[in-house]
Design an enzyme around this catalytic site. Structure first.
Site, short mmCIF file in Angstrom:
data_model
loop_
_atom_site.label_atom_id
_atom_site.label_comp_id
_atom_site.label_asym_id
_atom_site.label_seq_id
_atom_site.Cartn_x
_atom_site.Cartn_y
_atom_site.Cartn_z
N SER A 141 35.13 40.21 35.21
CA SER A 141 36.29 40.66 34.46
C SER A 141 36.71 42.07 34.87
O SER A 141 37.89 42.35 35.14
CB SER A 141 35.94 40.59 32.96
OG SER A 141 36.84 41.31 32.19
N HIS A 186 37.06 53.17 34.95
CA HIS A 186 37.03 52.11 33.92
C HIS A 186 35.83 52.33 33.02
O HIS A 186 34.73 52.62 33.48
CB HIS A 186 36.92 50.73 34.58
CG HIS A 186 37.05 49.61 33.60
ND1 HIS A 186 38.27 49.10 33.22
CD2 HIS A 186 36.12 48.93 32.90
CE1 HIS A 186 38.08 48.13 32.33
NE2 HIS A 186 36.78 48.01 32.12
N ASP A 203 41.64 36.63 34.19
CA ASP A 203 40.89 37.47 33.26
C ASP A 203 41.51 37.43 31.87
O ASP A 203 40.80 37.35 30.87
CB ASP A 203 40.79 38.91 33.76
CG ASP A 203 39.98 39.76 32.78
OD1 ASP A 203 38.81 39.41 32.54
OD2 ASP A 203 40.52 40.72 32.22
N LYS A 221 39.87 43.06 37.76
CA LYS A 221 41.04 43.83 37.28
C LYS A 221 41.28 45.06 38.14
O LYS A 221 42.41 45.41 38.46
CB LYS A 221 40.80 44.31 35.84
CG LYS A 221 41.17 43.31 34.78
CD LYS A 221 41.28 43.97 33.42
CE LYS A 221 39.95 44.36 32.84
NZ LYS A 221 39.31 43.40 31.96
N ARG A 274 36.61 33.94 25.86
CA ARG A 274 35.25 34.48 25.65
C ARG A 274 35.14 35.16 24.29
O ARG A 274 34.12 35.07 23.62
CB ARG A 274 34.91 35.48 26.76
CG ARG A 274 34.62 34.81 28.10
CD ARG A 274 34.58 35.84 29.21
NE ARG A 274 33.55 36.84 29.01
CZ ARG A 274 33.62 38.09 29.47
NH1 ARG A 274 34.66 38.51 30.15
NH2 ARG A 274 32.64 38.92 29.24
N1 URA Z 1 35.51 45.03 29.52
C1 URA Z 1 36.20 44.16 30.27
O1 URA Z 1 37.24 44.49 30.83
N2 URA Z 1 35.72 42.89 30.38
C2 URA Z 1 34.58 42.48 29.80
O2 URA Z 1 34.21 41.34 29.98
C3 URA Z 1 33.87 43.41 29.01
C4 URA Z 1 34.35 44.68 28.90
#
Ligand code: URA
Length: 443
Positions: free
Chosen positions: A186, A85, A164, A190, A171
């Site tokens: 977040s 990620h 999320d 995920k 957000r």
């Molecule tokens: N990437 C994400 O998946 N979530 C965030 O809050 C910031 C960057």
């Protein structure tokens, strides 16, 4: 269940107090169920931005977010499932290049990705610029494709981590994105809900990233790692440069072309270094490599032997795309209008405002300002010079691609404001700024 009501939960954080696990669970589950309205969630998010969450509260938040939806079961796929990620940047086409490289080394890549918003691009939008390519697949077909060819990259289904999706959208419009515990919750929720056993994180640092300084990025990397580990996952985080776009291409089809050039061993050096740094860690976590050096050697062999490009063709074909795009960029969507932006002075490229480069591409149609906007897959720009390069007066700085001259005008103005030249020689900083061993040695 928490004995506090939502208003009391917000007040606890407003006053710098500490939540219980039950408070956080009530808030998150209530929000997903629609019982907690956006205005209350916004107030709590802002209280967190200003007052922070400690480690234990962050783990509770992450866990509550994972539990808000379904968890993907990847047990049908043999071996350790390693996900990667990135915290988001400009020109970040790493997943497109890395997925076939890692799969060509025998390590399964089962990846769910997102779309771009704001100045950062999204892997799904890039993949969809390939004619015929589909990112929609049910979980059985997804697991089957990974078992058969070793790689699949699809859109995350709406029932995975719905907290999320809802919280991130809120957000985005309430000034509450830049908070370490909220970013950690977040990202880790995920990945955990996506079924990964191990996670390789690319924490971007610089003008095009959420984290502008290395100090901030270190804190984020540390919190991401500890929270992921507290959720029972193996995690490693690298800090990489985002003070200029990664590679040269910014924009969906342009980035696909550059990513596949990297898979063929013909891509830009920084993109290759990024793929080797992250991919080698993925190979180590999966048990396919003894250490990061061994992982790099295996990845380089996969590229040089043509196995990575073979895997990319197989992958694109399996998801309905034209496999010819791996070798021939002219099969991708092409903009009607292009313009070379030339330097007005000689000197060295000193700095980019990478986020502003992303916004220049967006202004030409490559990105979306809101989730309902449509994007032009062919739009974007390709840098002709990067930080540290000497440029003569009149030499090209970039080529812009768009559907009209007016869009090119909008892109050019933004692009010119995003590049800073110097009369003095400038040294570009390394792509990989810090690895986990550097941080361990310092602590
Ligand atoms: N990437 C994400 O998946 N979530 C965030 O809050 C910031 C960057």
């Amino acid at each position: 269940m928490s004995d506090r009501n939502i208003e009391e939960i917000i007040e606890v954080k407003r006053d710098g107090g500490r939540h219980t696990e039950a408070d956080i669970r009530r808030l998150v589950s209530g929000y997903v169920a629609g019982d907690v309205p956006d205005y209350q969630m916004s107030a709590w998010l802002m209280a967190v931005v200003l007052r922070d969450l400690d480690h234990e509260e962050t783990v509770w938040l992450t866990d509550a977010m994972v539990r808000s939806g379904r968890t993907v079961d990847l047990s049908a796929i043999p071996g350790v499932k390693v996900d990667k990620h990135s915290t988001g940047g400009v020109g970040d086409k790493t997943t497109l290049a890395l997925a076939p490289m890692v799969a060509a080394c025998g390590v399964p890549v089962a990846k769910m990705s997102g779309r771009g918003l704001g100045h950062t691009g999204g892997t799904l939008d890039k993949l969809e610029s390939i004619p015929g390519f589909s990112v929609m697949m049910d979980s059985a077909a997804f697991a089957r494709q990974v078992c058969e060819i070793g790689v699949a990259v699809i859109a995350q289904s709406p029932d995975i981590d719905p907290a999320d999706k809802k919280m991130y959208a809120l957000r985005d419009v309430t000034g509450t994105v830049p908070s370490i515990p909220l970013i950690v919750g977040s990202i880790i929720s995920k990945k955990v809900a996506g079924g990964a056993d191990a996670i390789v994180l690319d924490v971007k640092v610089g003008s095009g990233a959420f984290m502008k300084t290395i100090e901030e990025a270190r804190v984020l990397a540390y919190e991401l790692t500890r929270t992921g580990e507290a959720m029972g996952k193996r995690v490693v985080a690298l800090l990489t440069d985002m003070d200029q776009p990664l590679g040269c291409a910014v924009g969906n089809a342009l980035e696909v072309a550059e990513a596949f050039a990297a898979v063929r061993g013909e891509g830009p050096e920084d993109l290759l270094q990024e793929c080797l740094a992250l991919g080698s860690r993925m190979l180590v976590f999966s048990g396919a490599a003894r250490n990061a050096d061994d992982g790099r050697t295996q990845l380089v062999r996969a590229i040089e032997s043509g196995r990575a490009a073979d895997k990319a063709r197989e992958w694109v074909a399996a998801q309905g795309g034209d496999p010819g795009v791996v070798d021939d960029a002219s099969l991708l969507p092409r903009a009607e209008h292009t313009r070379v932006v030339a330097a007005h002075e000689h000197g060295w490229v000193a700095h980019f405002d990478a986020a502003a480069v992303g916004r220049a591409a967006m202004a030409m149609g490559a990105g979306r300002a809101s989730m309902t906007d449509t994007i032009d897959a062919s739009a974007g720009l390709v840098l002709a010079a990067k930080v540290g390069d000497r440029v003569e007066d009149g030499a090209p700085l970039a080529t812009l691609h768009a559907a009209s001259e007016a869009l090119l005008d909008a892109g050019e103005e933004r692009f010119r404001n995003a590049i800073v030249m110097s009369e003095h020689r400038v040294q570009a900083r390394d792509l990989v700024l810090e690895q986990e061993d550097d941080r361990k040695a310092r602590s």
